[in-house]
Write an enzyme that holds these catalytic residues in place. Structure first.
Site, PDB file in Angstrom:
ATOM      1  CE  LYS A   1      -3.827  -5.077   7.652  1.00 43.91           C
ATOM      2  NZ  LYS A   1      -3.775  -6.100   6.542  1.00 43.91           N
TER       3      LYS A   1
ATOM      4  N   GLY B   1      -5.323  -6.462   2.084  1.00 43.22           N
ATOM      5  CA  GLY B   1      -3.906  -5.594   1.802  1.00 43.22           C
ATOM      6  C   GLY B   1      -2.924  -6.098   3.231  1.00 43.22           C
TER       7      GLY B   1
ATOM      8  N   GLY C   1      -0.051  -4.941   6.114  1.00 44.65           N
ATOM      9  CA  GLY C   1       0.082  -3.938   6.600  1.00 44.65           C
ATOM     10  C   GLY C   1       1.186  -2.952   6.032  1.00 44.65           C
ATOM     11  N   PRO C   2       2.669  -3.063   5.415  1.00 39.29           N
ATOM     12  CG  PRO C   2       4.214  -3.203   4.704  1.00 39.29           C
ATOM     13  CD  PRO C   2       2.907  -3.966   5.303  1.00 39.29           C
TER      14      PRO C   2
ATOM     15  CB  VAL D   1      -3.842  -1.689   3.583  1.00 42.98           C
ATOM     16  CG1 VAL D   1      -5.528  -1.576   4.166  1.00 42.98           C
ATOM     17  CG2 VAL D   1      -4.019  -2.243   1.971  1.00 42.98           C
ATOM     18  N   GLY D   2      -2.405  -0.824   5.978  1.00 44.36           N
ATOM     19  CA  GLY D   2      -2.682  -0.728   7.450  1.00 44.36           C
ATOM     20  C   GLY D   2      -1.798  -0.010   7.435  1.00 44.36           C
TER      21      GLY D   2
ATOM     22  CD  GLU E   1      -4.505  -8.626  22.365  1.00 47.01           C
ATOM     23  OE1 GLU E   1      -2.727  -8.890  22.148  1.00 47.01           O
ATOM     24  OE2 GLU E   1      -4.901  -9.675  21.994  1.00 47.01           O
TER      25      GLU E   1
ATOM     26  CB  CYS F   1      -0.956 -12.617  22.086  1.00 45.37           C
ATOM     27  SG  CYS F   1      -2.766 -12.097  22.349  1.00 45.37           S
TER      28      CYS F   1
ATOM     29  CD  GLU G   1       4.083 -13.096  21.161  1.00 47.98           C
ATOM     30  OE1 GLU G   1       2.998 -13.043  21.234  1.00 47.98           O
ATOM     31  OE2 GLU G   1       4.424 -12.020  20.226  1.00 47.98           O
TER      32      GLU G   1
END
Length: 473
Positions: free
Chosen positions: A171, A202, A204-205, A207-208, A246, A280, A380
């Site tokens: 994904k 898709g 995250g909420p 498909v993830g 990560e 990151c 961040e």
């Protein structure tokens, strides 16, 4: 609209919804991808599970042959892929070729080389006393990747997972998904067996979470925010699957007395401004001894001013736009917060960039007189914002550097290499740059604390996608 790639073929999603892909420099919709659904994940996992026995039964050398053909195709298309990345997420053209597309090509080759050099021994087993220690693939790997280095992060998961004998359901980020489609076309055209690699676009909420929760997925490898990584871990825990994360960072750059201050500051600013600050591992906290502090502030302001936001398709542009309107709002909010917290705004700011009425542009920003307990020093920001923090002793510098919930990256600059190495050993981070040490694609990369768990790059990155079996003889 694009399609999903499942079981070796392009197919429509079970959902009729679509996600627009926006060029961050023009704010224009340039494409759309399916907003996949749980049913699409079910189909992709079923295809991957069906393909797993035959793929995992191949020798490492046979899997290398498949991936080497894909790399050859990738390299013939790399300029087009780089141009796609410029449109997709705003990377300046030169940076897109060298890093956004060039780094994935390097990592792709590095993993192939590693398996060619060590594969038969690495996967065939090693004797330890009366035991044979064997590394085997996990099974179906769910890979969930971010938008900031979209293709690089995909390659870091997909290539070692496949070389280790796993099959994959990917994904990609819905914000910048087009390079994932370019890689999928490469794998398809290279003749990768059906079901070995599958792509479901898709959110995250939807498909993830479906990937993380699926009982047919043996492992999830996720790169993204700490908040999202926490959610992936929670969902995956229900089926006790392996999770590699990560996540975020707030990396310190410790400049010790006696270091080449001008070089250290210049390189530190460049690190923060790279990819418009959307890295990151960016060295966003610069720690400077009080005796050299004001000189460092002046040098940082001068270096940052050279990063003029511009059209990413212009070859002379060093800094493009942020990836989205949401990211622009977030970064501007943090800049305003820094002023409210009492930090000294040396250069940049939250105001719109002059001459850029269209696009998600932000000015490179430097703050001085920052305390490490300020939010701009602890959270961040993911934009081109550098904070400078003074210290009086080496002990204080180490304490400030480690005073964060993150631990992904750090840097040390010293005129004495032994002193620099001693300080590097004391920093709680997964990777340390000593006096600007060069990137090593065979060295492990990953975080301490809330920067994640597990490692990517090198043999450590390959090991993440393996189970370890002991056969007592």
């Amino acid at each position: 609209m694009r399609s999903l790639y499942i079981d070796g073929a392009w197919r429509d999603s079970v959902s009729s919804e679509a996600l627009d892909v926006v060029n961050p420099a023009t704010e224009q919709v340039i494409d759309s991808v399916p907003a996949g659904a749980a049913g699409d994940v079910d189909a992709a996992v079923e295809a991957a599970a069906s393909a797993f026995p035959a793929w995992s039964a191949l020798t490492p050398g046979q899997r290398v042959t498949h991936l080497a053909k894909a790399l050859e195709l990738f390299n013939t298309r790399v300029d087009d892929i780089a141009a796609e990345l410029t449109r997709d997420m705003g990377a300046p053209a030169g940076f897109a070729r060298k890093v956004q597309a060039g780094l994935p090509a390097l990592m792709f080759k590095t993993y192939i080389d590693l398996v060619e050099e060590t594969g038969e021994r690495y996967f065939g087993g090693e004797r330890e006393g009366n035991s044979l220690i064997v590394r085997e693939p996990v099974g179906v790997v769910g890979a969930i990747t971010p938008w900031n280095y979209p293709l690089h992060q995909i390659v870091l998961k997909v290539v070692p997972a496949l070389l280790a004998g796993n099959t994959v359901v990917l994904k990609p980020s819905e914000v910048a998904p087009l390079s994932a489609y370019a890689l999928t076309e490469v794998l398809h055209d290279a003749g990768l067996p059906a079901g070995v690699f599958n792509l479901v676009s898709g959110t995250g909420p939807v498909v993830g979470e479906a990937i993380a929760a699926h009982p047919g997925v043996g492992m999830v490898s996720f790169t993204g925010s700490t908040r999202a990584g926490t959610r992936v871990s929670q969902v995956a825990a229900e089926t006790v699957k392996k999770v590699a994360l990560e996540l975020g960072g707030k990396s310190p750059n410790v400049i010790l007395p006696g270091a080449d201050l001008a070089k250290a500051v210049k390189r530190g600013v460049a690190d923060v401004m790279r990819n418009t600050g959307q890295s990151c591992n960016a060295l966003t906290r610069m720690l400077v001894h009080r005796d050299s502090y004001e000189e460092a502030v002046s040098l940082a302001a001068g270096s940052a001013a050279k990063y003029v936001p511009g059209d990413p398709e212009d070859e002379g542009t060093r800094m493009g736009p942020l990836v989205s309107a949401a990211q622009l709002e977030k970064v501007r909010g943090y800049v305003a917060l820094g002023v409210e917290e009492g930090a000294r705004l040396v250069t940049g700011g939250a105001e719109p960039v002059e001459g850029r009425p269209t696009g998600y542009y932000v000015s490179p920003t430097v703050f001085a007189d920052v305390r490490n307990d300020m939010r701009i020093a602890q959270e961040e920001i993911f934009g081109p914002v550098l904070v400078l923090i003074p210290y009086d002793t080496e002990e204080e510098a180490v304490a400030i550097a480690n005073d964060t919930v993150y631990g992904l990256n750090a840097a040390v600059w010293s005129g004495d290499s032994e002193q620099g190495l001693a300080v590097a050993r004391r920093l709680r981070a997964g990777q340390i740059e000593l006096n600007g040490g060069a990137l090593n694609p065979r060295a492990p990369f990953g975080g301490y604390k809330r920067s994640g768990n597990g490692r990517e790059w090198g043999l450590s990155g390959l090991e993440e996608f393996c189970e370890v079996k002991a056969v007592q003889m």
